[in-house]
Design a protein around this motif. Structure first.
Motif, PDB file in Angstrom:
ATOM      1  N   LYS A 212       0.813  -1.187  -0.101  1.00  0.00           N
ATOM      2  CA  LYS A 212      -0.045  -0.071   0.028  1.00  0.00           C
ATOM      3  C   LYS A 212       0.866   1.200   0.062  1.00  0.00           C
ATOM      4  O   LYS A 212       1.987   1.368   0.577  1.00  0.00           O
ATOM      5  N   GLU A 213       0.238   2.269  -0.704  1.00  0.00           N
ATOM      6  CA  GLU A 213       0.888   3.532  -0.605  1.00  0.00           C
ATOM      7  C   GLU A 213       1.067   4.233   0.671  1.00  0.00           C
ATOM      8  O   GLU A 213       0.056   4.092   1.501  1.00  0.00           O
ATOM      9  N   LYS A 214       2.012   5.023   1.189  1.00  0.00           N
ATOM     10  CA  LYS A 214       2.045   5.535   2.388  1.00  0.00           C
ATOM     11  C   LYS A 214       0.892   6.499   2.812  1.00  0.00           C
ATOM     12  O   LYS A 214       0.707   7.365   2.022  1.00  0.00           O
ATOM     13  N   GLY A 215       0.393   6.083   4.079  1.00  0.00           N
ATOM     14  CA  GLY A 215      -0.759   6.832   4.387  1.00  0.00           C
ATOM     15  C   GLY A 215      -1.988   6.649   3.448  1.00  0.00           C
ATOM     16  O   GLY A 215      -2.844   7.417   3.546  1.00  0.00           O
ATOM     17  N   SER A 216      -2.159   5.558   2.763  1.00  0.00           N
ATOM     18  CA  SER A 216      -3.064   5.190   2.025  1.00  0.00           C
ATOM     19  C   SER A 216      -3.561   3.791   1.941  1.00  0.00           C
ATOM     20  O   SER A 216      -2.713   2.882   2.360  1.00  0.00           O
ATOM     21  N   GLU A 217      -4.800   3.450   1.612  1.00  0.00           N
ATOM     22  CA  GLU A 217      -5.301   2.063   1.791  1.00  0.00           C
ATOM     23  C   GLU A 217      -5.157   1.592   0.196  1.00  0.00           C
ATOM     24  O   GLU A 217      -5.250   0.420  -0.026  1.00  0.00           O
ATOM     25  N   ASN A 218      -4.791   2.220  -0.785  1.00  0.00           N
ATOM     26  CA  ASN A 218      -4.604   2.228  -2.204  1.00  0.00           C
ATOM     27  C   ASN A 218      -3.027   1.520  -2.485  1.00  0.00           C
ATOM     28  O   ASN A 218      -2.139   1.996  -1.827  1.00  0.00           O
ATOM     29  N   PRO A 219      -3.023   0.558  -3.327  1.00  0.00           N
ATOM     30  CA  PRO A 219      -1.613   0.153  -3.873  1.00  0.00           C
ATOM     31  C   PRO A 219      -1.004   0.993  -4.856  1.00  0.00           C
ATOM     32  O   PRO A 219      -1.871   1.874  -5.222  1.00  0.00           O
ATOM     33  N   PRO A 220       0.172   1.077  -4.890  1.00  0.00           N
ATOM     34  CA  PRO A 220       0.829   2.020  -5.904  1.00  0.00           C
ATOM     35  C   PRO A 220       0.491   1.544  -7.238  1.00  0.00           C
ATOM     36  O   PRO A 220       0.204   0.685  -7.598  1.00  0.00           O
ATOM     37  N   ALA A 298      -4.341  -0.117 -18.789  1.00  0.00           N
ATOM     38  CA  ALA A 298      -5.888   0.633 -18.440  1.00  0.00           C
ATOM     39  C   ALA A 298      -6.254   0.568 -17.115  1.00  0.00           C
ATOM     40  O   ALA A 298      -6.622   1.508 -16.639  1.00  0.00           O
ATOM     41  N   GLN A 299      -5.775  -0.595 -16.364  1.00  0.00           N
ATOM     42  CA  GLN A 299      -6.179  -0.723 -14.979  1.00  0.00           C
ATOM     43  C   GLN A 299      -5.549   0.553 -14.060  1.00  0.00           C
ATOM     44  O   GLN A 299      -5.720   0.970 -13.227  1.00  0.00           O
ATOM     45  N   ALA A 300      -3.893   0.485 -14.500  1.00  0.00           N
ATOM     46  CA  ALA A 300      -3.298   1.557 -13.642  1.00  0.00           C
ATOM     47  C   ALA A 300      -3.492   2.620 -14.168  1.00  0.00           C
ATOM     48  O   ALA A 300      -3.766   3.738 -13.175  1.00  0.00           O
ATOM     49  N   VAL A 301      -3.870   3.359 -15.290  1.00  0.00           N
ATOM     50  CA  VAL A 301      -4.308   4.698 -15.763  1.00  0.00           C
ATOM     51  C   VAL A 301      -5.654   5.130 -14.918  1.00  0.00           C
ATOM     52  O   VAL A 301      -5.944   6.089 -14.571  1.00  0.00           O
ATOM     53  N   TYR A 302      -6.790   3.971 -15.076  1.00  0.00           N
ATOM     54  CA  TYR A 302      -7.926   4.237 -14.466  1.00  0.00           C
ATOM     55  C   TYR A 302      -7.587   4.331 -13.016  1.00  0.00           C
ATOM     56  O   TYR A 302      -8.411   5.313 -12.482  1.00  0.00           O
ATOM     57  N   TYR A 303      -6.756   3.633 -12.112  1.00  0.00           N
ATOM     58  CA  TYR A 303      -6.686   4.077 -10.912  1.00  0.00           C
ATOM     59  C   TYR A 303      -5.830   5.397 -10.448  1.00  0.00           C
ATOM     60  O   TYR A 303      -5.884   5.711  -9.360  1.00  0.00           O
ATOM     61  N   ILE A 304      -5.120   5.795 -11.123  1.00  0.00           N
ATOM     62  CA  ILE A 304      -4.653   7.216 -11.052  1.00  0.00           C
ATOM     63  C   ILE A 304      -5.483   8.043 -10.728  1.00  0.00           C
ATOM     64  O   ILE A 304      -5.415   9.111 -10.032  1.00  0.00           O
TER      65      ILE A 304
END
Length: 314
Positions: A212-220, A298-304
């Protein structure tokens, strides 16, 4: 009843559909622009049939690349890309946003989303996209396969007239009406629904397993890319037989001696009879190589969350 002084539960989070649609469209354009030449090779490998003496037009993926580039040049590798890029925007937007929407509404009150519900959400998303996917694939396949049929005609001393996507669209609408653009819709639905049933739950599982990214529940960003690649290539291989059937059903212009198919069962039966079970995995490796980066990107761009930033939505 809760104890006195207990904090009230947070209000349910609203689902913002517009940014999901915009992100899906951007993700689709970026992904397709990068992997299109591989998709063209996949289509040509799936469409080629084995001659009476075992002869093949293309020996393998690399041979198809070489022959296509030699005959048609660099831009020949992007034949049919205009149609795909134009329609991939709504297609990917519908697929990714619909999956998120169905996941949102199928989530249990405790915040969990069991795998069967994830599979239902994915399948419904796959079903929603076929209204765009079917005509897009039909037109794209004709453009992609034209070079293969032209090369075959040239070798036999015949002439082959190429048509543009617009000419083909007009011809189909004139001869068959709007349903002319939906040839192969059943096979397309079979492929896209089964793909989405496998892909989305697998991606969500892999994505949640990562760092997970620092201070977030989201993956990098990079982990979403890896998860998309892994889930996409796995799902692509598993549904490749239906993709081969769909491609052949939607190929309108056949080469000399190539078989026509009246239905999905007729296509499956003839392929088994004349080419054996391995025919259903033609272009399988190429499709995995296409789908892995396509869905990874597509998934990475979508999640940005580009759209959220543009629209000022958190």
């Amino acid at each position: 009843m809760g104890s006195k002084g207990q904090e009230p539960p947070p209000p349910p989070q609203k689902f913002a559909l517009l940014p999901k649609i915009i992100n899906g469209g951007i993700a689709g354009i970026v992904g397709v622009s990068i992997v299109f030449p591989l998709d063209l090779v996949k289509t040509r490998l799936q469409n080629q049939t084995i001659g009476p003496n075992g002869e093949k037009q293309y020996k393998n993926m690399l041979d198809c690349f070489k022959k296509t580039y030699a005959a048609e040049g660099y831009f020949g590798m992007y034949r049919g890309s205009a149609v795909n890029i134009l329609l991939i925007t709504p297609e990917k937007a519908i697929k990714l946003a619909a999956n998120d929407m169905f996941r949102h509404y199928l989530t249990l009150p405790d915040g969990s989303l069991p795998i069967p519900r994830q599979m239902v959400a994915g399948g419904l998303a796959g079903a929603c996209q076929i209204v765009i996917t079917t005509p897009m694939e039909l037109l794209k396949i004709q453009m992609q396969d034209a070079g293969r049929v032209a090369a075959q005609a040239k070798a036999e001393g015949k002439t082959f007239k190429r048509v543009t996507a617009m000419e083909l669209t007009r011809k189909l609408l004139k001869e068959r009406g709007i349903f002319g653009l939906y040839k192969g819709v059943t096979a397309t639905a079979g492929r896209d629904v089964s793909f989405s049933v496998i892909y989305f739950p697998l991606f969500a599982t892999l994505n949640n397993l990562g760092p997970k990214e620092k201070g977030s529940e989201n993956p990098p960003f990079w982990w979403s890319f890896v998860s998309g690649c892994a889930a996409g290539s796995t799902a692509a291989l598993m549904v490749n037989p239906m993709d081969v059937v769909k491609t052949r059903m939607q190929t309108l212009t056949k080469g000399s001696g190539e078989r026509q198919y009246t239905s999905i069962m007729d296509c499956i039966t003839q392929m088994l009879k004349h080419e054996g079970p391995t025919a259903f995995f033609k272009g399988g490796a190429c499709r995995m190589i296409v789908i892995a980066p396509l869905f990874g990107i597509a998934q990475a761009v979508y999640y940005i969350g580009i759209a959220e930033r543009l629209l000022g939505i958190r």
